[in-house]
Enzyme design. Structure first.
Site, PDB file in Angstrom:
ATOM      1  N   ASP A 138      29.293 -27.394  72.612  1.00 59.17           N
ATOM      2  CA  ASP A 138      29.780 -26.391  73.464  1.00 59.17           C
ATOM      3  C   ASP A 138      31.015 -25.587  73.136  1.00 59.17           C
ATOM      4  OD1 ASP A 138      27.439 -26.866  74.996  1.00 59.17           O
ATOM      5  OD2 ASP A 138      28.622 -28.321  76.351  1.00 59.17           O
ATOM      6  N   LYS A 139      31.421 -24.431  73.235  1.00 57.21           N
ATOM      7  CA  LYS A 139      32.307 -23.732  72.793  1.00 57.21           C
ATOM      8  C   LYS A 139      33.519 -24.327  73.338  1.00 57.21           C
ATOM      9  CE  LYS A 139      34.960 -19.442  73.957  1.00 57.21           C
ATOM     10  NZ  LYS A 139      34.890 -18.060  74.617  1.00 57.21           N
TER      11      LYS A 139
END
Length: 323
Positions: A138-139
């Site tokens: 995930d970012k």
């Protein structure tokens, strides 16, 4: 098509409008609504409809917007923290805040753009917007990622992920204290029934298994090592939230301001100070172990905690907050 299904019921004060006119606000324009309808992305009362259909109160409309046309990524000079590289494989330490690949509303500044500037060749198995990407973080999650430089290596690595033979160890700060020093969360994960941008533990979801181990405990937080056997979207974040210990700082799964209300004043002040240290979920992919697809030997890669999580740990150890 997108997985973001939209369901609309025509209100009482709307009558006689064309379907494409009524859906213009949802699609962004009347022409876009018309394209969606003609592509079969819109159903009225369970059936495909025509743009000129007159809507009436109570009509149920279901929309499955098409995926936006992808824009091909281009090389960008973004620094990479490379842990290992040979002609077949690249392993790096992804910093927090860096998206892995382009997506809706994100056309530049991703890991893919950085990889295109660094590598002459990357696998194309994942499609034109995800060259080399075998798995993702995930970012807001930092840590170790593997990238394939050709299609054969990509497929071989994908088989290791599918066979659950890849070793992964994550570190996370979680709210509260666990009842047991070691445990397993075995709960299926799927799309949230009401919020399609989130995942949740749901009946009929895909099997998901995460082992955890308590490394350190603080007044209202714990430092955990986590070993996911499966690789579902947001799996660790969803599992920890499910058992009442969301990842500290995680706004999507109840790990940020939602937890403050139940704390005594002193702990609340301390938690607010700690949240200022980390603007994301406190989750880091520390270790990745896999068999090199060409050399055939097991290799293990490690990335130290990033600065924000190190600062969080040192602050917790020193108990310099909430005084």
């Amino acid at each position: 098509m997108s997985e973001e299904r939209i369901e609309v019921e025509v209100p009482e004060d709307v009558r006689g409008k064309r379907l494409d006119v009524y859906l213009a606000g949802v699609a962004g324009s009347r022409s876009a609504a018309r394209r969606w309808i003609l592509k079969g992305c819109v159903e009225v009362e369970g059936r495909r409809a025509k743009p000129a259909l007159s809507v009436t109160p109570g009509m149920r409309i279901r929309i499955l917007p098409p995926e936006p046309e992808p824009l091909l990524p281009y090389p960008e000079d973004i620094p990479l923290d490379i842990l290992f590289e040979d002609p077949y494989l690249l392993v790096l330490n992804k910093p927090p805040g860096l998206p892995v690949h382009p997506g809706a509303g994100r056309r530049s500044g991703t890991l893919v753009h950085a990889l295109l500037a660094h590598c002459r060749g990357l696998s194309g198995v994942g499609g034109p917007t995800r060259p080399g990407i075998v798995h993702r973080l995930d970012k807001g999650t930092s840590g170790v990622m593997a990238v394939a430089k050709d299609d054969e290596v990509h497929r071989a690595l994908s088989e290791q992920w599918k066979g659950h033979t890849v070793f992964r160890r994550y570190l996370a700060f979680a709210w509260g204290r666990m009842r047991e020093r070691r445990g397993v969360v075995d709960a299926p994960v799927g799309r949230h029934p009401r919020d399609r941008k989130r995942m949740a533990v749901v009946e009929g979801g895909r099997p998901a298994w995460t082992e955890y181990e308590v490394l350190e405990e603080y007044e209202f937080l714990s430092l955990l090592a986590l070993y996911p056997k499966t690789g579902r979207t947001h799996q660790i974040r969803v599992h920890l939230s499910h058992i009442g210990h969301p990842v500290f700082g995680d706004p999507k799964y109840g790990g940020r301001t939602k937890r403050l209300g139940g704390l005594p004043p002193r702990e609340r002040r301390g938690a607010e100070e700690l949240l200022e240290l980390i603007p994301r979920q406190a989750l880091h992919a520390e270790v990745l172990g896999l068999v090199h697809p060409v050399a055939g030997r097991y290799m293990e890669f490690r990335a130290d905690l990033p600065e924000d999580m190190m600062a969080l740990r040192e602050t917790l150890r020193g108990r310099r907050w909430g005084t």
